[in-house]
Design a protein around this motif. Structure first.
Motif, PDB file in Angstrom:
ATOM      1  N   ARG A 110       0.743  -1.167  -0.229  1.00 16.84           N
ATOM      2  CA  ARG A 110      -0.321  -0.122  -0.541  1.00 16.84           C
ATOM      3  C   ARG A 110       0.904   1.273   0.340  1.00 16.84           C
ATOM      4  O   ARG A 110       0.782   2.545  -0.643  1.00 16.84           O
ATOM      5  CB  ARG A 110      -1.178  -0.059   1.188  1.00 16.84           C
ATOM      6  N   TYR A 111       2.089   1.680   0.635  1.00 20.31           N
ATOM      7  CA  TYR A 111       2.882   2.477   1.068  1.00 20.31           C
ATOM      8  C   TYR A 111       3.658   2.350  -0.796  1.00 20.31           C
ATOM      9  O   TYR A 111       3.801   4.238  -1.160  1.00 20.31           O
ATOM     10  CB  TYR A 111       4.162   2.010   1.506  1.00 20.31           C
ATOM     11  N   GLY A 112       3.835   1.664  -1.191  1.00 21.91           N
ATOM     12  CA  GLY A 112       4.435   1.984  -2.711  1.00 21.91           C
ATOM     13  C   GLY A 112       3.434   2.474  -3.575  1.00 21.91           C
ATOM     14  O   GLY A 112       3.814   3.024  -4.705  1.00 21.91           O
ATOM     15  N   GLN A 113       2.437   1.879  -3.318  1.00 21.69           N
ATOM     16  CA  GLN A 113       1.305   2.196  -3.987  1.00 21.69           C
ATOM     17  C   GLN A 113       0.799   3.556  -4.280  1.00 21.69           C
ATOM     18  O   GLN A 113       0.743   4.270  -4.898  1.00 21.69           O
ATOM     19  CB  GLN A 113      -0.058   1.488  -4.151  1.00 21.69           C
ATOM     20  N   ALA A 114       1.150   3.829  -3.109  1.00 26.34           N
ATOM     21  CA  ALA A 114       0.671   5.583  -2.483  1.00 26.34           C
ATOM     22  C   ALA A 114       1.705   6.189  -3.365  1.00 26.34           C
ATOM     23  O   ALA A 114       1.180   7.535  -3.928  1.00 26.34           O
ATOM     24  CB  ALA A 114       0.431   5.774  -1.081  1.00 26.34           C
ATOM     25  N   GLY A 115       2.886   5.580  -3.145  1.00 31.51           N
ATOM     26  CA  GLY A 115       4.368   6.763  -3.956  1.00 31.51           C
ATOM     27  C   GLY A 115       3.659   6.457  -5.566  1.00 31.51           C
ATOM     28  O   GLY A 115       3.997   7.686  -5.576  1.00 31.51           O
ATOM     29  N   ILE A 116       3.316   5.396  -5.442  1.00 31.44           N
ATOM     30  CA  ILE A 116       2.585   5.325  -7.629  1.00 31.44           C
ATOM     31  C   ILE A 116       1.180   6.964  -7.951  1.00 31.44           C
ATOM     32  O   ILE A 116       2.163   7.231  -8.434  1.00 31.44           O
ATOM     33  CB  ILE A 116       2.204   4.354  -8.023  1.00 31.44           C
ATOM     34  N   ASN A 117       0.786   6.463  -6.845  1.00 31.85           N
ATOM     35  CA  ASN A 117      -0.668   7.963  -6.828  1.00 31.85           C
ATOM     36  C   ASN A 117       0.167   8.906  -6.529  1.00 31.85           C
ATOM     37  O   ASN A 117      -0.473  10.245  -7.552  1.00 31.85           O
ATOM     38  CB  ASN A 117      -1.228   7.192  -5.560  1.00 31.85           C
ATOM     39  N   ALA A 118       0.899   8.952  -5.767  1.00 35.17           N
ATOM     40  CA  ALA A 118       1.325  10.201  -5.726  1.00 35.17           C
ATOM     41  C   ALA A 118       2.721  11.365  -6.913  1.00 35.17           C
ATOM     42  O   ALA A 118       1.926  12.212  -7.221  1.00 35.17           O
ATOM     43  CB  ALA A 118       2.229  10.547  -4.318  1.00 35.17           C
TER      44      ALA A 118
END
Length: 220
Positions: A69-77
């Motif tokens: 989820r943290y990696g996904q948040a980085g992509i989304n940001a």
């Protein structure tokens, strides 16, 4: 001593050369030629594209839901906010989105970004974040450092927005989250694994120096 401080100490000279580079100093003083900054902005756009791919690897390399989820948040940001903001900022400097799309990657940009992707592909999650860390944590340190320097000029400085963004609390808070993750990942490493992480961090730091040099090259 935190693992992050250990990483910085393992390449102390290179870290200082990066965070206190002449390019950075000229940003603070407001004396950097606009041509150099525009070149840097265009290359930084291309860097962000590859940086996003690296965050995709962070999801793939994660072995638990929280890290995914943290990696996904980085992509989304990056995809939903940061790249768009960068495009808008480039427009303020007279650089169109079409110009960004047509820009060719410099050797420094190719070397740096492909190194990060290679570490992400061949190493573990700790190595990947060690490759990402100099950019993220270094810019936070640069912003703070510039705000403390007597040569830094804010009033009338065309680069004031850039300085204040990286010195700002929002960016600083985001970096603290990344530091916490890096601490946790490094805590699980063997001595051999930590040495690999240090080597990765050191190489990425030297790549950052080369990225600044690329910008100053426009002065020649």
């Amino acid at each position: 001593m935190s693992y992050f401080e250990q990483l910085k100490q393992s390449c102390a000279e290179d870290w200082q050369a990066y965070t206190q580079h002449e390019f950075v100093r000229q940003l603070g003083a407001g004396t950097l030629p606009a041509e150099s900054f525009r070149h840097y902005l265009k290359q930084d756009y291309l860097f962000l594209i590859q940086f996003t791919r690296a965050w995709g690897l962070a999801v793939y390399k994660s072995d638990n839901f929280a890290d995914m989820r943290y990696g996904q948040a980085g992509i989304n940001a990056l995809l939903d906010l940061e790249i768009g903001l960068h495009i808008d900022y480039c427009k303020e400097w007279g650089i169109s989105e079409l110009q960004l799309l047509e820009e060719k990657e410099s050797s420094a940009c190719v070397a740096y970004t492909r190194f990060v992707l290679d570490r992400g592909l061949s190493g573990g999650l700790a190595e990947l974040h060690a490759a990402l860390a100099p950019c993220m944590m270094g810019y936070a340190e640069i912003g703070t450092w510039l705000m403390q320097q007597p040569f830094t000029k804010l009033e009338g400085n065309p680069y004031r927005k850039w300085i204040e963004m990286y010195a700002g609390q929002e960016f600083q808070d985001a970096i603290e989250v990344e530091k916490e993750l890096l601490e946790r990942l490094c805590a699980d490493l063997t001595e051999v694994g930590m040495n690999r992480v240090k080597q990765t961090f050191g190489t990425a730091t030297r790549m950052e120096v080369a990225f600044w040099e690329m910008g100053l090259w426009r002065l020649m």
